[in-house]
Scaffold this active site. Structure first.
Site, PDB file in Angstrom:
ATOM      1  CB  THR A 399      39.634   2.921  60.918  1.00  0.00           C
ATOM      2  OG1 THR A 399      40.528   2.373  59.827  1.00  0.00           O
ATOM      3  CG2 THR A 399      39.281   1.854  62.057  1.00  0.00           C
ATOM      4  CB  THR A 417      37.092   2.221  63.725  1.00  0.00           C
ATOM      5  OG1 THR A 417      36.523   1.198  62.648  1.00  0.00           O
ATOM      6  CG2 THR A 417      37.202   1.747  65.043  1.00  0.00           C
ATOM      7  CD  GLU A 443      35.336  -1.681  66.367  1.00  0.00           C
ATOM      8  OE1 GLU A 443      36.363  -2.103  65.489  1.00  0.00           O
ATOM      9  OE2 GLU A 443      34.849  -0.650  65.935  1.00  0.00           O
ATOM     10  CG  ASP A 446      37.857  -5.881  65.008  1.00  0.00           C
ATOM     11  OD1 ASP A 446      37.920  -6.299  64.026  1.00  0.00           O
ATOM     12  OD2 ASP A 446      38.091  -4.489  65.203  1.00  0.00           O
ATOM     13  CB  SER A 471      42.051  -2.306  67.566  1.00  0.00           C
ATOM     14  OG  SER A 471      41.994  -1.261  66.661  1.00  0.00           O
ATOM     15  CB  SER A 472      45.030  -3.331  63.013  1.00  0.00           C
ATOM     16  OG  SER A 472      44.858  -4.570  63.067  1.00  0.00           O
TER      17      SER A 472
END
Length: 588
Positions: A399, A417, A443, A446, A471-472
């Site tokens: 990211t 990201t 991705e 994740d 996501s974070s």
């Protein structure tokens, strides 16, 4: 036609150290706060910041600047974000706050076995990352196009000029890009990437090497003139799909139909009162706002401790509380948070995770000694009708973050990201046959590799067709709770540690009254529920031993955040960029 030029970046010292962070360290450069009067732009690379600055100088909006910045980041910071990835964008025009969701989606052809081998066991993490299996449908371009259509000022075509110019004329390889290419283990397995980023001897191009990217210039020209359809349909889309489905080790399941069907979403942001502020962040599928506000909310119900010690660093007593609150919050995150189109919030509302009575009950679990690794369990914020299993811990990566406040007071925080450093390690040239291109995301890693636990309980963040992985990313806008006036825009890269980085910066800036740059520069401390990691060389041996005496399993690591912060001050704005990366703040 407007014309833009972009100048070269300044050097950053290189530091070769091992890291658990999503991207390896590349040094720590002391930076001073930047004060501006009319507007401010903060991004992770000087060339990207300058592009956004020029767009606003030309009469563009914050959204316009974000489009230009993202295009340049695709070129100059390919390890972190780009048109092959996704993003969350928080936007305020002074009247409304909008959460634009450009998160990647899982292809229609996937199922819960995506990351399992023939024996039903999870693949090794990096084996899954550097493959076609990990590539989700990119979302950032369609999301930015929607946001621009609704909030933009300049023509779409104008916004890509800085990136096209840099791609054609070349940019100097930065110390950070060179360092990451030097330590990368998988990128050279992709023939296009190996030929583009490395020389004939397999060595990464040196710092200062003029890197041209004619393939990306060609793709961006088409996107500029034809809109996002030039990416999601036609030759560029066909090339993307071919590279995923023809991967040499693990072919993926992405299709041209998946690309054509992608839709960005407008979501309702979650705004939470904390002290005298209204903190607005992204809802699920982001776990960022909920988890960081759980941390801050739990801290409010604990005995107040001095935030900073005599040396000006976070105190041992405060760190203990922060880390224990993180353990509890991450336990809830692992149990409950996933794509809301697939998973119901506890009791039908994510706000139940932030109820003061619930956070008070969680705070009561914190004592003078640590719960230790695995000691925190998810709570029950509401009567639970679906029995989910907590997701096993697995790495999260990548990211870049952008914060902007334009000359009309419109503000955004955008975290963007391709997930891991260099994403899926697949370079796509759009079918141009030219050198270069853009990197594809990984991705889908994740998602939880496992779909259920040993008891057969489903994991909320399991792989499902069309689903957006948890996501974070924590793009955050802060407002004065009474007046509604903007206070700050901030966010960071850093995988799951984004949450700690953003939470600590909010506390330092709003509670401890540090300026934006000083708040960013404070050393980091994180735990995902297991061991504690403190930023290497930033805390005393006495403090480390004090935390160990409380039962924390403490070690030191490089924690390479990339915080960007713009804070409103009486004379305008004060901006800060993370000393751990190459970002800068510009404005007038």
């Amino acid at each position: 036609m407007l014309s833009f030029s972009v100048s070269a970046a300044s050097a950053v010292p290189v530091q070769d150290t091992a890291a658990i962070a999503p991207e390896r360290a590349s040094g720590f450069t002391v930076k001073s706060p930047v004060e501006t009067q009319r507007f401010a732009v903060a991004a992770a690379n000087p060339l990207a910041t300058e592009a956004g600055y020029q767009i606003i100088q030309a009469g563009g909006s914050a959204i316009d600047a974000a489009v230009a910045i993202q295009a340049v980041l695709t070129l100059v910071e390919p390890q972190s974000s780009g048109i092959g990835g996704g993003a969350f964008l928080m936007y305020s025009d002074g009247q409304q706050i909008i959460a634009y969701d450009g998160r990647e989606t899982a292809p229609a052809a996937v199922d819960e076995t995506l990351f399992l081998d023939d024996q039903g066991n999870p693949l090794e993490f990096m084996d899954a990352v550097a493959s076609g299996l990990s590539v989700g449908v990119p979302g950032v371009l369609k999301m930015l196009e929607q946001a621009h259509r609704e909030q933009g000022q300049l023509d779409w075509e104008v916004l890509f000029q800085p990136a096209i110019r840099l791609a054609e004329q070349g940019f100097a390889v930065s110390p950070r890009l060179h360092q990451l290419l030097s330590s990368e283990q998988h990128l050279q397995q992709d023939p296009l990437a190996a030929a583009f980023y490395y020389d004939d001897q397999g060595e990464p191009h040196p710092v200062g090497y003029l890197l041209r990217n004619p393939a990306l210039a060609n793709i961006l020209k088409r996107i500029a003139s034809e809109g996002s359809e030039a990416f999601y349909q036609g030759d560029v889309a066909a090339d993307l799909v071919a590279r995923v489905r023809q991967h040499s080790r693990h072919p993926g399941r992405l299709s041209e139909e998946d690309l054509a069907a992608y839709l960005p979403l407008r979501r309702e942001p979650i705004c939470t009162l904390w002290q005298r502020y209204r903190i607005c962040g992204f809802p699920p599928p982001s776990s960022g706002h909920l988890t960081l506000m759980q941390i801050l909310g739990i801290l409010e119900h604990l005995p107040q401790q001095p935030g900073l010690d005599d040396t000006g660093l976070p105190s041992e007593a405060w760190l203990h509380q922060f880390l224990e609150a993180s353990r509890l919050s991450f336990a809830d995150r692992a149990m409950y948070i996933a794509d809301p189109d697939f998973v119901e919030a506890p009791g039908g509302s994510w706000q139940h995770l932030l109820q003061p009575s619930y956070l008070k009950s969680r705070a009561a679990l914190i004592g003078s000694a640590s719960m230790g690794s695995g000691g925190a369990r998810a709570g029950e914020p509401f009567v639970i009708t679906t029995a989910y299993a907590p997701q096993p811990e697995q790495p999260e990566y990548g990211t870049s973050h952008i914060s902007i406040v334009d000359a009309d007071g419109r503000a955004l925080a955008m975290t963007t990201t391709i997930e891991s450093a260099f994403g899926a390690r697949i370079l796509a040239d759009g079918g141009t046959g030219l050198d270069g291109g853009y990197l594809l995301n990984n991705e889908l890693t994740d998602f939880s590799f496992q779909s259920q636990d040993a008891q057969g309980r489903p994991i909320a963040n399991r792989v499902e067709p069309g689903k957006r992985p948890r996501s974070s990313m924590s793009p955050t806008l802060v407002f004065d709770a009474e007046s509604g006036e903007l206070v700050a825009s901030l966010g960071s890269p850093g995988g799951a540690a984004i949450i700690h980085y953003t939470a600590k910066t909010l506390v330092a800036m709003l509670d401890w009254r540090l300026d934006a740059q000083a708040a960013i520069s404070l050393p980091h401390a994180i735990t995902l529920g297991g061991p504690v990691y403190l930023e290497q060389g930033r805390f005393s041996a006495v403090l480390l031993e004090a935390l160990r005496s409380r039962g924390h399993d403490v070690s030191e690591r490089e924690l390479t955040s990339g915080l960007q912060v713009i804070k409103v001050i009486p004379t305008g704005f004060s901006g800060g960029a993370d000393p751990r990366r190459e970002g800068v703040v510009l404005g007038d």
